[in-house]
Scaffold this active site. Sequence first.
Site, PDB file in Angstrom:
ATOM      1  N   LYS A 142     -12.277  -4.987   2.690  1.00  0.00           N
ATOM      2  CA  LYS A 142     -11.709  -4.059   3.659  1.00  0.00           C
ATOM      3  C   LYS A 142     -12.647  -2.875   3.807  1.00  0.00           C
ATOM      4  CE  LYS A 142      -7.643  -1.296   4.663  1.00  0.00           C
ATOM      5  NZ  LYS A 142      -6.267  -0.964   4.267  1.00  0.00           N
ATOM      6  N   GLU A 178     -16.832  -7.869  -4.051  1.00  0.00           N
ATOM      7  CA  GLU A 178     -15.432  -7.439  -4.183  1.00  0.00           C
ATOM      8  C   GLU A 178     -14.477  -8.619  -3.996  1.00  0.00           C
ATOM      9  OE1 GLU A 178     -13.552  -4.586  -4.444  1.00  0.00           O
ATOM     10  OE2 GLU A 178     -15.144  -3.106  -4.694  1.00  0.00           O
ATOM     11  N   CYS A 197       0.873  -1.162   0.000  1.00  0.00           N
ATOM     12  CA  CYS A 197       0.000   0.000   0.000  1.00  0.00           C
ATOM     13  C   CYS A 197       0.916   1.219   0.000  1.00  0.00           C
ATOM     14  CB  CYS A 197      -0.893  -0.022   1.231  1.00  0.00           C
ATOM     15  SG  CYS A 197      -2.253   1.166   1.112  1.00  0.00           S
ATOM     16  N   ARG A 228      -3.052   4.150  12.361  1.00  0.00           N
ATOM     17  CA  ARG A 228      -2.576   5.394  11.731  1.00  0.00           C
ATOM     18  C   ARG A 228      -1.633   6.127  12.668  1.00  0.00           C
ATOM     19  NH1 ARG A 228      -8.411   6.397   8.858  1.00  0.00           N
ATOM     20  NH2 ARG A 228      -8.256   4.462   7.662  1.00  0.00           N
ATOM     21  N   LYS A 265     -11.606  -7.637   6.845  1.00  0.00           N
ATOM     22  CA  LYS A 265     -10.951  -6.709   7.762  1.00  0.00           C
ATOM     23  C   LYS A 265     -11.825  -5.498   8.005  1.00  0.00           C
ATOM     24  CE  LYS A 265      -7.099  -3.569   7.827  1.00  0.00           C
ATOM     25  NZ  LYS A 265      -6.060  -2.934   7.085  1.00  0.00           N
ATOM     26  N   CYS A 278      -0.058   4.214   1.906  1.00  0.00           N
ATOM     27  CA  CYS A 278      -0.407   5.190   2.946  1.00  0.00           C
ATOM     28  C   CYS A 278       0.725   5.387   3.953  1.00  0.00           C
ATOM     29  CB  CYS A 278      -1.699   4.800   3.648  1.00  0.00           C
ATOM     30  SG  CYS A 278      -1.658   3.209   4.450  1.00  0.00           S
ATOM     31  N   ARG A 316     -11.298   7.549   3.683  1.00  0.00           N
ATOM     32  CA  ARG A 316     -10.943   6.550   2.687  1.00  0.00           C
ATOM     33  C   ARG A 316     -12.204   5.933   2.074  1.00  0.00           C
ATOM     34  NH1 ARG A 316      -5.624   6.449   3.809  1.00  0.00           N
ATOM     35  NH2 ARG A 316      -4.772   5.598   5.727  1.00  0.00           N
TER      36      ARG A 316
HETATM   37  C1  PBG Z   1      -2.974   0.274   4.813  1.00  0.00           C
HETATM   38  C2  PBG Z   1      -3.440  -0.497   5.975  1.00  0.00           C
HETATM   39  C3  PBG Z   1      -4.238  -0.096   7.056  1.00  0.00           C
HETATM   40  C4  PBG Z   1      -4.275  -1.174   7.914  1.00  0.00           C
HETATM   41  C5  PBG Z   1      -3.545  -2.200   7.345  1.00  0.00           C
HETATM   42  N1  PBG Z   1      -3.050  -1.772   6.133  1.00  0.00           N
HETATM   43  C6  PBG Z   1      -4.832   1.203   7.418  1.00  0.00           C
HETATM   44  C7  PBG Z   1      -5.881   1.864   6.651  1.00  0.00           C
HETATM   45  O1  PBG Z   1      -6.390   1.376   5.651  1.00  0.00           O
HETATM   46  O2  PBG Z   1      -6.193   2.976   7.046  1.00  0.00           O
HETATM   47  C8  PBG Z   1      -4.975  -1.191   9.232  1.00  0.00           C
HETATM   48  C9  PBG Z   1      -4.481  -2.200  10.177  1.00  0.00           C
HETATM   49  C10 PBG Z   1      -4.922  -1.998  11.567  1.00  0.00           C
HETATM   50  O3  PBG Z   1      -5.731  -1.114  11.885  1.00  0.00           O
HETATM   51  O4  PBG Z   1      -4.457  -2.761  12.405  1.00  0.00           O
HETATM   52  N2  PBG Z   1      -3.906   0.585   3.870  1.00  0.00           N
END
Ligand code: PBG
Length: 315
Positions: free
Chosen positions: A187, A224, A110, A197, A239, A112, A208
Amino acid sequence: MRRTPTLRKLMQETRVTVDDLVYPIFVNDGISQATEVPSMPGVFNLPEFALGAEVERAWKAGIKAVILFGVTSQKDPIGEDSLDDNGLMARMIRTAKTAAPEMVVISDNCFCEYTDHGHCGVLCADGKNVDNDETLQNLEAQAVVAARAGVDVVAPSGMMDGMVEAMREALDSHGFEQVAIMAYSSKFASAFYGPFRDAVDSHFKGTRSGYQLDPSNGREAIAESIQDEDEGADILMVKPGLPYLDVLARLRDMCERPIAVYQVSGEYAMIKHAANAGALDERALVLETLTSFKRAGADLILTYYAVQAAEWLKD
Ligand code: PBG
Protein backbone atom coordinates in the site's frame (compact mmCIF):
# COMPACT_ATOMS: atom_id res chain seq x y z
CA MET A 1 -6.38 -13.81 -35.90
CA ARG A 2 -8.14 -10.53 -35.17
CA ARG A 3 -10.27 -10.48 -38.32
CA THR A 4 -13.67 -11.46 -36.87
CA PRO A 5 -15.39 -11.23 -33.48
CA THR A 6 -15.36 -15.00 -33.07
CA LEU A 7 -11.65 -15.27 -33.85
CA ARG A 8 -10.97 -12.52 -31.35
CA LYS A 9 -13.01 -14.30 -28.69
CA LEU A 10 -11.06 -17.50 -29.30
CA MET A 11 -7.75 -15.73 -28.91
CA GLN A 12 -8.73 -13.75 -25.83
CA GLU A 13 -6.19 -14.33 -23.06
CA THR A 14 -7.77 -12.45 -20.19
CA ARG A 15 -11.37 -12.39 -19.05
CA VAL A 16 -12.91 -10.33 -16.30
CA THR A 17 -16.00 -11.79 -14.67
CA VAL A 18 -18.31 -10.61 -11.95
CA ASP A 19 -16.73 -13.23 -9.68
CA ASP A 20 -13.52 -11.17 -9.60
CA LEU A 21 -15.12 -8.06 -8.16
CA VAL A 22 -15.24 -6.79 -4.59
CA TYR A 23 -17.60 -3.92 -3.82
CA PRO A 24 -16.57 -1.28 -1.23
CA ILE A 25 -19.43 0.27 0.78
CA PHE A 26 -19.34 3.33 3.06
CA VAL A 27 -21.70 3.43 6.02
CA ASN A 28 -22.09 6.54 8.14
CA ASP A 29 -23.85 6.19 11.49
CA GLY A 30 -24.50 9.91 11.74
CA ILE A 31 -26.71 10.45 8.67
CA SER A 32 -30.33 9.64 7.91
CA GLN A 33 -30.20 9.65 4.12
CA ALA A 34 -27.72 8.56 1.48
CA THR A 35 -25.20 11.33 0.82
CA GLU A 36 -23.14 11.51 -2.34
CA VAL A 37 -19.38 11.85 -1.84
CA PRO A 38 -18.68 15.19 -3.54
CA SER A 39 -15.41 14.09 -5.12
CA MET A 40 -16.86 10.71 -6.18
CA PRO A 41 -20.09 11.30 -8.11
CA GLY A 42 -22.21 8.15 -8.00
CA VAL A 43 -20.67 6.89 -4.73
CA PHE A 44 -22.69 7.36 -1.57
CA ASN A 45 -22.28 7.33 2.15
CA LEU A 46 -25.16 5.21 3.34
CA PRO A 47 -27.11 5.60 6.53
CA GLU A 48 -26.90 2.44 8.59
CA PHE A 49 -30.44 1.28 7.88
CA ALA A 50 -29.72 1.26 4.13
CA LEU A 51 -26.78 -1.16 4.29
CA GLY A 52 -28.82 -4.37 4.16
CA ALA A 53 -30.64 -3.32 0.99
CA GLU A 54 -27.38 -2.27 -0.67
CA VAL A 55 -25.76 -5.61 0.10
CA GLU A 56 -28.81 -7.38 -1.33
CA ARG A 57 -28.69 -5.21 -4.46
CA ALA A 58 -25.02 -6.14 -4.95
CA TRP A 59 -25.78 -9.83 -4.40
CA LYS A 60 -28.56 -9.74 -6.98
CA ALA A 61 -26.16 -8.12 -9.44
CA GLY A 62 -23.88 -11.14 -8.97
CA ILE A 63 -21.29 -9.57 -6.66
CA LYS A 64 -19.75 -12.16 -4.32
CA ALA A 65 -17.87 -9.94 -1.87
CA VAL A 66 -18.23 -6.57 -0.18
CA ILE A 67 -15.72 -4.62 1.88
CA LEU A 68 -17.19 -2.41 4.56
CA PHE A 69 -15.95 1.02 5.63
CA GLY A 70 -17.49 2.52 8.72
CA VAL A 71 -17.69 6.27 9.12
CA THR A 72 -18.38 6.76 12.79
CA SER A 73 -19.72 9.81 14.54
CA GLN A 74 -17.88 8.55 17.65
CA LYS A 75 -14.32 9.44 16.69
CA ASP A 76 -11.74 9.48 19.51
CA PRO A 77 -7.93 9.20 19.84
CA ILE A 78 -7.81 5.39 19.66
CA GLY A 79 -10.88 4.38 17.67
CA GLU A 80 -12.79 2.69 20.51
CA ASP A 81 -15.98 2.42 18.48
CA SER A 82 -14.35 -0.20 16.27
CA LEU A 83 -13.32 -2.25 19.31
CA ASP A 84 -16.82 -2.62 20.67
CA ASP A 85 -19.09 -5.58 19.92
CA ASN A 86 -21.91 -3.08 19.50
CA GLY A 87 -19.81 -0.53 17.60
CA LEU A 88 -20.26 0.40 13.98
CA MET A 89 -17.85 -2.15 12.53
CA ALA A 90 -19.54 -5.06 14.31
CA ARG A 91 -23.02 -3.79 13.47
CA MET A 92 -22.21 -3.41 9.77
CA ILE A 93 -20.86 -6.94 9.56
CA ARG A 94 -23.92 -8.44 11.23
CA THR A 95 -26.25 -6.44 8.97
CA ALA A 96 -24.40 -7.48 5.82
CA LYS A 97 -24.33 -11.16 6.79
CA THR A 98 -28.02 -11.10 7.61
CA ALA A 99 -28.93 -9.42 4.32
CA ALA A 100 -26.99 -11.89 2.17
CA PRO A 101 -25.63 -14.82 4.18
CA GLU A 102 -23.58 -16.18 1.29
CA MET A 103 -21.95 -12.87 0.47
CA VAL A 104 -18.28 -12.81 1.47
CA VAL A 105 -18.08 -9.99 3.98
CA ILE A 106 -14.73 -8.27 4.39
CA SER A 107 -13.95 -5.65 7.02
CA ASP A 108 -11.42 -2.91 6.42
CA ASN A 109 -9.37 -3.17 9.60
CA CYS A 110 -7.84 0.17 10.27
CA PHE A 111 -8.35 3.09 12.62
CA CYS A 112 -8.29 6.14 10.36
CA GLU A 113 -12.09 6.14 9.99
CA TYR A 114 -12.51 5.84 13.77
CA THR A 115 -9.87 8.21 15.20
CA ASP A 116 -10.30 11.96 15.65
CA HIS A 117 -6.76 12.63 14.35
CA GLY A 118 -7.36 10.42 11.30
CA HIS A 119 -4.15 8.40 11.54
CA CYS A 120 -4.24 4.63 11.04
CA GLY A 121 -3.42 3.83 14.67
CA VAL A 122 -2.71 5.31 18.08
CA LEU A 123 -0.19 8.12 18.22
CA CYS A 124 3.09 8.23 20.12
CA ALA A 125 3.58 10.87 22.80
CA ASP A 126 4.94 13.22 20.10
CA GLY A 127 1.44 13.36 18.61
CA LYS A 128 2.85 12.81 15.12
CA ASN A 129 4.04 9.27 14.62
CA VAL A 130 1.92 6.18 14.95
CA ASP A 131 2.90 3.80 17.74
CA ASN A 132 3.24 0.58 15.74
CA ASP A 133 3.17 -1.96 18.54
CA GLU A 134 0.44 -0.31 20.54
CA THR A 135 -1.63 -0.23 17.34
CA LEU A 136 -1.04 -3.95 16.85
CA GLN A 137 -2.75 -4.68 20.16
CA ASN A 138 -5.79 -2.70 19.06
CA LEU A 139 -5.79 -4.41 15.68
CA GLU A 140 -5.87 -7.77 17.43
CA ALA A 141 -8.91 -6.68 19.42
CA GLN A 142 -10.57 -5.24 16.30
CA ALA A 143 -10.03 -8.47 14.36
CA VAL A 144 -11.68 -10.50 17.12
CA VAL A 145 -14.63 -8.08 17.27
CA ALA A 146 -15.07 -8.43 13.50
CA ALA A 147 -14.81 -12.22 13.74
CA ARG A 148 -17.36 -12.43 16.54
CA ALA A 149 -19.72 -10.38 14.35
CA GLY A 150 -19.37 -13.00 11.61
CA VAL A 151 -16.86 -11.53 9.18
CA ASP A 152 -15.38 -13.84 6.55
CA VAL A 153 -12.18 -11.94 5.82
CA VAL A 154 -10.37 -9.24 7.78
CA ALA A 155 -8.36 -6.75 5.77
CA PRO A 156 -5.70 -4.87 7.72
CA SER A 157 -5.01 -1.69 5.79
CA GLY A 158 -2.81 0.31 8.14
CA MET A 159 0.60 -0.95 6.96
CA MET A 160 1.77 -1.63 10.52
CA ASP A 161 4.76 -3.95 10.84
CA GLY A 162 3.70 -7.35 12.10
CA MET A 163 -0.03 -6.72 11.61
CA VAL A 164 -0.75 -10.00 9.85
CA GLU A 165 0.99 -12.19 12.40
CA ALA A 166 -0.62 -10.34 15.30
CA MET A 167 -4.12 -10.67 13.84
CA ARG A 168 -3.61 -14.30 12.84
CA GLU A 169 -2.59 -15.23 16.38
CA ALA A 170 -5.43 -13.28 17.94
CA LEU A 171 -7.99 -14.88 15.63
CA ASP A 172 -6.65 -18.39 16.16
CA SER A 173 -6.49 -18.08 19.93
CA HIS A 174 -10.14 -17.01 20.01
CA GLY A 175 -11.30 -19.93 17.88
CA PHE A 176 -11.52 -18.03 14.58
CA GLU A 177 -9.11 -20.15 12.55
CA GLN A 178 -11.53 -19.97 9.63
CA VAL A 179 -11.41 -16.20 9.26
CA ALA A 180 -9.06 -15.30 6.43
CA ILE A 181 -6.72 -12.32 6.19
CA MET A 182 -6.44 -10.12 3.13
CA ALA A 183 -3.42 -7.92 3.79
CA TYR A 184 -3.07 -4.52 2.19
CA SER A 185 0.53 -5.57 1.71
CA SER A 186 1.78 -3.17 -0.98
CA LYS A 187 0.00 0.00 0.00
CA PHE A 188 1.60 3.16 -1.24
CA ALA A 189 1.39 6.63 0.32
CA SER A 190 -0.68 7.88 -2.58
CA ALA A 191 -2.42 11.08 -3.58
CA PHE A 192 -5.05 8.84 -5.16
CA TYR A 193 -6.68 8.34 -1.74
CA GLY A 194 -7.84 11.96 -1.56
CA PRO A 195 -11.53 11.34 -2.35
CA PHE A 196 -11.65 8.42 0.12
CA ARG A 197 -10.67 10.75 2.94
CA ASP A 198 -13.48 12.98 1.84
CA ALA A 199 -15.81 9.98 1.97
CA VAL A 200 -14.85 8.83 5.45
CA ASP A 201 -14.86 12.33 6.89
CA SER A 202 -11.24 11.94 7.89
CA HIS A 203 -9.88 14.90 9.80
CA PHE A 204 -6.44 13.74 8.85
CA LYS A 205 -3.73 16.29 8.26
CA GLY A 206 -0.11 15.52 7.58
CA THR A 207 1.35 12.45 5.99
CA ARG A 208 1.11 8.68 6.12
CA SER A 209 4.61 8.29 4.71
CA GLY A 210 5.75 7.05 8.12
CA TYR A 211 3.91 3.78 7.49
CA GLN A 212 2.75 3.61 3.86
CA LEU A 213 5.18 2.85 1.03
CA ASP A 214 7.12 5.43 -0.93
CA PRO A 215 5.76 5.42 -4.53
CA SER A 216 9.38 5.24 -5.68
CA ASN A 217 9.96 1.85 -4.07
CA GLY A 218 9.00 -1.22 -6.06
CA ARG A 219 11.43 -3.62 -4.39
CA GLU A 220 10.35 -2.59 -0.92
CA ALA A 221 6.74 -3.27 -1.92
CA ILE A 222 7.61 -6.82 -2.94
CA ALA A 223 9.56 -7.36 0.27
CA GLU A 224 6.62 -6.10 2.38
CA SER A 225 4.25 -8.40 0.54
CA ILE A 226 6.44 -11.47 0.92
CA GLN A 227 6.74 -10.66 4.61
CA ASP A 228 2.93 -10.53 4.93
CA GLU A 229 2.72 -13.85 3.10
CA ASP A 230 5.21 -15.36 5.56
CA GLU A 231 3.18 -14.00 8.46
CA GLY A 232 0.13 -15.88 7.20
CA ALA A 233 -1.72 -13.57 4.85
CA ASP A 234 -4.20 -15.52 2.72
CA ILE A 235 -4.58 -12.80 0.10
CA LEU A 236 -2.10 -10.03 -0.74
CA MET A 237 -3.01 -6.65 -2.16
CA VAL A 238 -1.53 -3.96 -4.35
CA LYS A 239 -2.98 -0.49 -3.91
CA PRO A 240 -3.59 1.80 -5.81
CA GLY A 241 -4.05 -0.17 -9.01
CA LEU A 242 -3.27 1.41 -12.35
CA PRO A 243 -0.14 3.39 -11.33
CA TYR A 244 1.32 0.23 -9.74
CA LEU A 245 0.71 -2.46 -12.36
CA ASP A 246 4.46 -3.12 -12.43
CA VAL A 247 4.37 -4.06 -8.75
CA LEU A 248 1.34 -6.27 -9.34
CA ALA A 249 3.02 -8.11 -12.21
CA ARG A 250 6.25 -8.63 -10.27
CA LEU A 251 4.39 -9.85 -7.22
CA ARG A 252 2.42 -12.30 -9.37
CA ASP A 253 5.70 -13.87 -10.43
CA MET A 254 6.98 -14.14 -6.88
CA CYS A 255 4.12 -15.53 -4.82
CA GLU A 256 1.46 -18.19 -5.09
CA ARG A 257 -1.22 -16.48 -3.02
CA PRO A 258 -4.26 -14.84 -4.55
CA ILE A 259 -3.57 -11.17 -5.19
CA ALA A 260 -6.13 -8.41 -4.92
CA VAL A 261 -5.78 -5.00 -6.49
CA TYR A 262 -7.61 -1.90 -5.27
CA GLN A 263 -8.82 0.55 -7.89
CA VAL A 264 -8.95 3.38 -5.36
CA SER A 265 -11.10 6.45 -4.93
CA GLY A 266 -8.84 8.72 -7.01
CA GLU A 267 -8.82 6.26 -9.89
CA TYR A 268 -12.60 6.14 -9.75
CA ALA A 269 -12.80 9.94 -9.60
CA MET A 270 -10.49 10.39 -12.59
CA ILE A 271 -12.62 8.15 -14.78
CA LYS A 272 -15.94 9.50 -13.51
CA HIS A 273 -15.08 13.18 -13.89
CA ALA A 274 -13.55 12.65 -17.31
CA ALA A 275 -16.63 10.70 -18.40
CA ASN A 276 -18.98 13.36 -17.02
CA ALA A 277 -17.05 15.96 -18.98
CA GLY A 278 -17.65 13.92 -22.13
CA ALA A 279 -13.93 13.30 -22.60
CA LEU A 280 -13.93 9.52 -22.31
CA ASP A 281 -16.20 6.51 -22.77
CA GLU A 282 -16.81 5.41 -19.19
CA ARG A 283 -17.93 1.84 -19.86
CA ALA A 284 -15.08 1.05 -22.23
CA LEU A 285 -12.55 2.66 -19.94
CA VAL A 286 -13.69 0.83 -16.82
CA LEU A 287 -13.71 -2.53 -18.57
CA GLU A 288 -10.27 -1.82 -20.02
CA THR A 289 -8.82 -0.98 -16.60
CA LEU A 290 -10.34 -4.10 -15.03
CA THR A 291 -8.87 -6.18 -17.85
CA SER A 292 -5.45 -4.59 -17.26
CA PHE A 293 -5.57 -5.64 -13.62
CA LYS A 294 -6.29 -9.23 -14.52
CA ARG A 295 -3.69 -9.27 -17.28
CA ALA A 296 -1.09 -8.02 -14.79
CA GLY A 297 -1.97 -10.87 -12.44
CA ALA A 298 -4.79 -9.85 -10.11
CA ASP A 299 -7.29 -12.44 -8.92
CA LEU A 300 -9.58 -10.00 -7.12
CA ILE A 301 -10.43 -6.41 -7.96
CA LEU A 302 -11.79 -3.96 -5.41
CA THR A 303 -13.61 -1.25 -7.29
CA TYR A 304 -16.33 1.32 -6.67
CA TYR A 305 -17.54 0.36 -10.14
CA ALA A 306 -18.26 -3.23 -9.06
CA VAL A 307 -22.06 -3.23 -9.27
CA GLN A 308 -22.08 -1.14 -12.44
CA ALA A 309 -19.40 -3.34 -14.00
CA ALA A 310 -21.42 -6.44 -13.12
CA GLU A 311 -24.21 -5.03 -15.30
CA TRP A 312 -21.84 -4.13 -18.12
CA LEU A 313 -20.25 -7.57 -18.04
CA LYS A 314 -23.62 -9.16 -18.71
CA ASP A 315 -23.78 -7.86 -22.26
C1 PBG B 1 -7.58 3.09 5.42
C2 PBG B 1 -7.84 3.03 3.97
C3 PBG B 1 -7.63 4.00 2.98
C4 PBG B 1 -8.15 3.47 1.82
C5 PBG B 1 -8.63 2.20 2.10
N1 PBG B 1 -8.41 1.94 3.44
C6 PBG B 1 -7.13 5.38 3.04
C7 PBG B 1 -5.77 5.75 3.42
O1 PBG B 1 -4.90 4.92 3.68
O2 PBG B 1 -5.56 6.95 3.50
C8 PBG B 1 -8.18 4.17 0.50
C9 PBG B 1 -9.20 3.66 -0.43
C10 PBG B 1 -9.47 4.55 -1.57
O3 PBG B 1 -8.81 5.59 -1.78
O4 PBG B 1 -10.37 4.22 -2.33
N2 PBG B 1 -6.28 3.05 5.81
